[in-house]
Design a protein around this motif. Sequence first.
Motif, mmCIF file in Angstrom:
data_model
loop_
_atom_site.group_PDB
_atom_site.id
_atom_site.type_symbol
_atom_site.label_atom_id
_atom_site.label_comp_id
_atom_site.label_asym_id
_atom_site.label_seq_id
_atom_site.Cartn_x
_atom_site.Cartn_y
_atom_site.Cartn_z
ATOM 1 N N PHE A 8 1.134 -1.211 0.629
ATOM 2 C CA PHE A 8 0.096 -0.344 0.183
ATOM 3 C C PHE A 8 1.059 1.261 0.080
ATOM 4 O O PHE A 8 1.820 1.121 0.840
ATOM 5 N N VAL A 9 0.625 2.552 -0.175
ATOM 6 C CA VAL A 9 0.913 3.751 -0.186
ATOM 7 C C VAL A 9 0.426 4.699 1.186
ATOM 8 O O VAL A 9 -0.947 4.354 1.454
ATOM 9 N N LEU A 10 1.338 4.886 1.630
ATOM 10 C CA LEU A 10 0.264 5.460 3.315
ATOM 11 C C LEU A 10 1.077 6.756 3.683
ATOM 12 O O LEU A 10 2.504 7.256 3.810
ATOM 13 N N PRO A 11 0.578 7.438 2.984
ATOM 14 C CA PRO A 11 0.814 8.609 2.881
ATOM 15 C C PRO A 11 0.807 9.115 4.832
ATOM 16 O O PRO A 11 0.925 9.052 5.383
ATOM 17 N N GLY A 12 1.883 10.518 4.242
ATOM 18 C CA GLY A 12 3.351 10.933 5.696
ATOM 19 C C GLY A 12 4.408 10.062 6.119
ATOM 20 O O GLY A 12 4.675 11.149 6.818
ATOM 21 N N LEU A 13 4.412 8.505 5.802
ATOM 22 C CA LEU A 13 5.717 8.373 5.937
ATOM 23 C C LEU A 13 6.732 8.670 5.404
ATOM 24 O O LEU A 13 6.417 9.293 4.254
ATOM 25 N N THR A 14 7.714 8.605 6.411
ATOM 26 C CA THR A 14 9.241 9.263 5.792
ATOM 27 C C THR A 14 10.278 8.121 5.142
ATOM 28 O O THR A 14 11.063 8.664 4.469
ATOM 29 N N ALA A 15 9.407 7.428 5.195
ATOM 30 C CA ALA A 15 9.969 5.819 4.376
ATOM 31 C C ALA A 15 9.838 4.793 4.037
ATOM 32 O O ALA A 15 8.334 4.940 5.646
ATOM 33 N N PRO A 16 9.640 3.919 3.545
ATOM 34 C CA PRO A 16 9.091 2.724 3.280
ATOM 35 C C PRO A 16 9.169 1.847 4.878
ATOM 36 O O PRO A 16 9.637 1.774 5.642
ATOM 37 N N ALA A 17 8.354 0.837 5.299
ATOM 38 C CA ALA A 17 7.975 0.659 6.538
ATOM 39 C C ALA A 17 7.164 -1.140 5.920
ATOM 40 O O ALA A 17 6.781 -1.602 4.811
ATOM 41 N N ASP A 119 -12.022 4.651 -2.082
ATOM 42 C CA ASP A 119 -11.555 4.305 -3.783
ATOM 43 C C ASP A 119 -11.748 2.543 -3.814
ATOM 44 O O ASP A 119 -12.187 2.541 -4.778
ATOM 45 N N GLU A 120 -11.425 2.029 -3.018
ATOM 46 C CA GLU A 120 -11.773 0.972 -3.028
ATOM 47 C C GLU A 120 -12.832 0.001 -1.749
ATOM 48 O O GLU A 120 -12.420 -1.019 -0.848
ATOM 49 N N PRO A 121 -13.820 -0.825 -2.083
ATOM 50 C CA PRO A 121 -14.993 -0.027 -1.352
ATOM 51 C C PRO A 121 -15.031 -1.872 -1.387
ATOM 52 O O PRO A 121 -15.294 -2.307 0.100
ATOM 53 N N GLY A 122 -13.814 -2.958 -2.113
ATOM 54 C CA GLY A 122 -14.180 -4.403 -1.343
ATOM 55 C C GLY A 122 -13.253 -4.462 -0.099
ATOM 56 O O GLY A 122 -13.206 -5.360 0.409
ATOM 57 N N LEU A 123 -11.956 -2.918 0.566
ATOM 58 C CA LEU A 123 -11.461 -2.890 1.847
ATOM 59 C C LEU A 123 -12.468 -3.249 3.000
ATOM 60 O O LEU A 123 -11.983 -3.388 3.768
ATOM 61 N N LEU A 124 -13.559 -2.251 3.294
ATOM 62 C CA LEU A 124 -14.204 -2.157 3.803
ATOM 63 C C LEU A 124 -15.186 -3.479 4.703
ATOM 64 O O LEU A 124 -15.488 -4.183 4.207
ATOM 65 N N PRO A 125 -14.698 -3.359 5.796
ATOM 66 C CA PRO A 125 -15.463 -4.488 6.484
ATOM 67 C C PRO A 125 -16.965 -4.474 6.573
ATOM 68 O O PRO A 125 -17.558 -4.104 6.376
ATOM 69 N N VAL A 126 -18.012 -5.655 6.472
ATOM 70 C CA VAL A 126 -19.191 -5.968 6.042
ATOM 71 C C VAL A 126 -20.050 -5.631 7.112
ATOM 72 O O VAL A 126 -21.253 -5.176 6.260
ATOM 73 N N GLU A 127 -19.807 -5.125 8.291
ATOM 74 C CA GLU A 127 -21.073 -4.822 8.841
ATOM 75 C C GLU A 127 -21.202 -3.320 8.277
ATOM 76 O O GLU A 127 -22.369 -2.759 8.490
#
Length: 775
Positions: A8-17, A119-127
């Motif tokens: 994933f791309v994570l905004p705010g990171l200073t380096a890869p994690a 952006d990716e509704p498939g990531l949304l939990p079922v609840e």
Amino acid sequence: MAPVRTSFVLPGLTAPAEIVIDTWGVSHIYAASTYDAFRVQGFNAARDRLWQIDFWRRRGLGLLSEVFGSEYVERDRSARLFLFRGDTRADWLAYGSDTKRAATAFVEGVNAFVRRTRDEPGLLPVEFRELGYEPAFWEPSDVTRIRSHGLFYNLRDEVARALVLRDHPAGVEELRKRREPSRPLQVPEGLDLGVIPDDVLAVYDLATVPPVFGAAPSPGVLPEGSNNWVLAGERTASGRPILANDPHRAAAALPGLRYLAHLSAPGFDVIGAGEPALPGISIGHNGHIAFGLTIFPIDQEDLYVYETNPADPLEYRYQGRWEPMRVERETVPVRDGAPVEVELRFTRHGPVIRSDPQRNTAFAVRAAWLEPGMAPYLGSMDYMRARDRDEFLAAMNRWGAPGENQVYADPEGSIAWKAAGLTPVRPNWDGTLPVPGDGRYEWAGFHDADELPGSVDPPQGYLATANERNLPDDFPADRHITSDWYAPYRRRRIDEVLAPASEVTPQEMVALQSDSVSIPARRILARVADLPLAPDVDGLGLLQDWDADLRPDSAAAALFEVWYRRHLRPAVLRRALEQLVAPDAVAGVARQIAVRDEQGADARVDLDLFETPGERLGPDPERFLAETVATTLAAAVAELEELLGPDRARWSWGRLHVGRMAHPLAALLPDVPPEQLVAGPLPRGGSGDTVGSTAYGPDFVQSVGSTFRVVVDVGEWDGSLAMNAPGQSGRLGDPHATDLFAPWARGEAFPLLYSRERIDAAAEQVITLDPPAHE
């Protein structure tokens, strides 16, 4: 098998994690800086527990109506009354100098995952998909403004006492609950108990007790506590200290309350458990020290009773004059309806929870947990980064809520216990009853942390706490902590095991965390042995040959629990009440003061009556007890035959007493496969009186206990063991949602890995996180 890899791309990171998820679902976070680690922790909490943390936020901020409809407006209003409304800057600084920065990074990580679900509704939990709403974006202040997820003491106790004293002789209160020390109760001067209504805490309960959906029974107010202990190296097989902790909270909800996480960055490498909506962890170790906590039940609350102005109910009498309440109006959004404006009232002491203009009265709560620095568990931001005992003890000055027994161990062999929490100074009363709000009963600040008890490297080579009254003999009597301590039986059983122990191993401490020996059962049966009973009393032989171990496979355990809690205890209580109230009032008074077992498994009053009855059970207590044991035991045998059948060879406690965890929204999710919404039932041992605390309700389903347990092998960190039921994931249908439920029910634990080599060898999934290209 090679681990599954995603990115994933994570905004705010200073380096890869990286997030390395091991075989047991534990997420090990590797980042280039401390704040990157907190940012990834927030992202990961949302990845694994998004519905749970979103619900936590909605409940805490008073936003349930926005997604569940108008029936939750009053609950939302109540929640808003108990938000922190003080100086934000002072609040942030109270936790530690960089807590705001860490919480901001955590919230940015949560929001980054929430944004991905857009952006990716498939990531949304079922609840969310089933109920048709979206997770919200967070503000850093949400982490500190919300206070209603903590453990609170002792408003409910003082009100319960007041209502009993309002209606009955003082002796009735002595049959309701034991106080320590047991001083005579004195109604504060100027307090009219008659003006306190039965429902005075209705708003407070709406703010602090989780909501119920559909046909699920109310969980009520549960006796949440904990055990912890630390052993010096002289007591262990390895020569290294061991720290054990098993916090007891509600144990019937899926997902579980706590979440295990490992945050690793240069100069920062901490692993353990916290609540998934909070940055950092509160129980675990950081490679330098190990730490754990249990409730130290500081009295942090008072109910203030006011006379209000007949000409203006928004004014109350204070120091001889009418003082105006502060009134705030807020708008509650409502799903499928118009927004509702609600009115919030506050006195100088705190939120107003009840007003009665007809009787010219109002009631407000003063709570230490509404002071700056009192967001529950956030004080761990300081001590989880401590590198030695001095830094750990210094961090206790910043711990506010809940009141805790903090324990410590380090690889150099030192162990310690320190009570911590904001403790009000009450100069002219002891907090056991409500007080008038007219200015005569004011807090005179708070005790310094150094005034609370503690111990370092004691001669006995171990320290243990279990919420019992553990004040030193020389503790100043005027330094009031509380009168409402938990029963001492878990602590006494821990001492029985640890006092003679040597060559102790971590696995043995895992076993002690699920120990099911009942000291109250042992004492009750010892008393029965002294009574003049006929040898042919049905069921007596089964109990006489029993070792008081409430094992799930024990027939005697099943008989004892049904007999003691459903037959013997009520009969003895009724007899004691007959000596105090009119015959036609006994049944009603018994219902008023009888504490449901899942809400307060506490045998102190029962044992006192049973072992030293005096005239409290009438003129011939021995004869009464002998007759009562015979009749109630026969009734219990008959009930057990109805519950488990006539074949006594098939009786066992675990057939009755089970663990079962269910999703709180199960009734609202008819299209979700039922097996995803529940874990169990599976057999359980113990009761609310045992070290392996498994309090239960009328259906015998466990309601309270340690869904999370940890045993830290101090210095050989990969030797640590943990459990987190029903599983690490909160995503319905995920393989790690309920995979730990069965081993939890059996009292097992898994390796809490710490070294990168061992973690990589057990890796099941690896998530790579990168900064955006422009960053």
